[in-house]
Design a protein around this motif. Sequence first.
Motif, PDB file in Angstrom:
ATOM      1  N   ASP A 107     -24.493  14.400  73.360  1.00 46.04           N
ATOM      2  CA  ASP A 107     -25.291  14.774  72.183  1.00 46.04           C
ATOM      3  C   ASP A 107     -26.802  14.675  72.411  1.00 46.04           C
ATOM      4  O   ASP A 107     -27.579  15.273  71.657  1.00 46.04           O
ATOM      5  CB  ASP A 107     -24.888  13.909  70.986  1.00 46.04           C
ATOM      6  CG  ASP A 107     -25.190  12.433  71.219  1.00 46.04           C
ATOM      7  OD1 ASP A 107     -24.998  11.956  72.350  1.00 46.04           O
ATOM      8  OD2 ASP A 107     -25.619  11.766  70.263  1.00 46.04           O
ATOM      9  N   GLY A 178     -25.906  21.761  61.388  1.00 46.57           N
ATOM     10  CA  GLY A 178     -25.668  21.029  62.626  1.00 46.57           C
ATOM     11  C   GLY A 178     -26.355  21.740  63.790  1.00 46.57           C
ATOM     12  O   GLY A 178     -27.059  22.736  63.622  1.00 46.57           O
ATOM     13  N   TRP A 209     -20.204  13.608  67.488  1.00 48.98           N
ATOM     14  CA  TRP A 209     -20.326  14.934  68.100  1.00 48.98           C
ATOM     15  C   TRP A 209     -19.040  15.267  68.834  1.00 48.98           C
ATOM     16  O   TRP A 209     -18.229  14.376  69.117  1.00 48.98           O
ATOM     17  CB  TRP A 209     -21.525  14.986  69.055  1.00 48.98           C
ATOM     18  CG  TRP A 209     -21.503  13.917  70.125  1.00 48.98           C
ATOM     19  CD1 TRP A 209     -21.988  12.653  70.022  1.00 48.98           C
ATOM     20  CD2 TRP A 209     -20.924  14.018  71.423  1.00 48.98           C
ATOM     21  NE1 TRP A 209     -21.767  11.953  71.168  1.00 48.98           N
ATOM     22  CE2 TRP A 209     -21.134  12.771  72.061  1.00 48.98           C
ATOM     23  CE3 TRP A 209     -20.281  15.030  72.122  1.00 48.98           C
ATOM     24  CZ2 TRP A 209     -20.691  12.514  73.362  1.00 48.98           C
ATOM     25  CZ3 TRP A 209     -19.856  14.777  73.422  1.00 48.98           C
ATOM     26  CH2 TRP A 209     -20.060  13.525  74.024  1.00 48.98           C
ATOM     27  N   LYS A 225     -23.013  19.003  67.224  1.00 52.32           N
ATOM     28  CA  LYS A 225     -23.266  17.791  66.453  1.00 52.32           C
ATOM     29  C   LYS A 225     -23.515  18.218  65.007  1.00 52.32           C
ATOM     30  O   LYS A 225     -24.541  18.807  64.678  1.00 52.32           O
ATOM     31  CB  LYS A 225     -24.491  17.038  66.991  1.00 52.32           C
ATOM     32  CG  LYS A 225     -24.703  15.684  66.304  1.00 52.32           C
ATOM     33  CD  LYS A 225     -25.759  14.868  67.013  1.00 52.32           C
ATOM     34  CE  LYS A 225     -25.892  13.479  66.380  1.00 52.32           C
ATOM     35  NZ  LYS A 225     -26.836  12.606  67.105  1.00 52.32           N
TER      36      LYS A 225
END
Length: 233
Positions: A107, A178, A209, A225
């Motif tokens: 992430d 996201g 994530w 994510k």
Amino acid sequence: MRRLRLRATAVLSVSAFVLAGCSGAGPAADIRGGAARSKASASPSPSPSASASPPASPGVIAAPAPAPVPTLPCTSTTGLDATALADYLKGLKSSDRADSQALFMVDDGLYLRLVKTQPPCEPVPVKLGFFRVDMTHSTDSAGYKFTYTPIRTLTLAVGPADGKVDGSLPPAPSGCGGILSVAYVGRDLGESDLPHSLRLPAKDSTLDWVLIDVERDGVLDAVFKPPSGARDC
């Protein structure tokens, strides 16, 4: 008779002079010896301070010569097309787990963790695309409708050294949007290349994530994510 005696005396005197010169005695010998003495006295004697080496500084130890640095084998990626380059990068083995790729995403960016026998000879250009993913509730099986908006695309240098790739930190999610991050080589990604649906992290997962499969040639890895309040969007 008297003339003969005088002549003989003269001859004897000349012979005596010649013999004196050849034997090193007499005036000729004195001239050569004087010249030699004069030449010797004109030549300076070597100075003791000029010929002596300077004393070593006390307590100083000379550093040893550096050992030669071993050169590891490497693979040149110059001139590879997108397909060959993607195959090479996907085939790199991780130094952490033998069954994992050395180039991977999480992430917070793109990482290279490579076994030391497989480095590329030069930095490899890899593209990183960031997309905002707006989420709204839907009645389909996914439970959400996803709308992609391109944020930016970067070309980053990967390798030869291990570690996090500079510039690969994705933007943070916000609101009901996201972030989808995709590492790839080759032509730029379009919306038609992105997945039609995305999954969310499991409720009991410690990660916020998930890894995403992007079915397009040249894609190396992808991470989604969602926003922290996705379930309320």
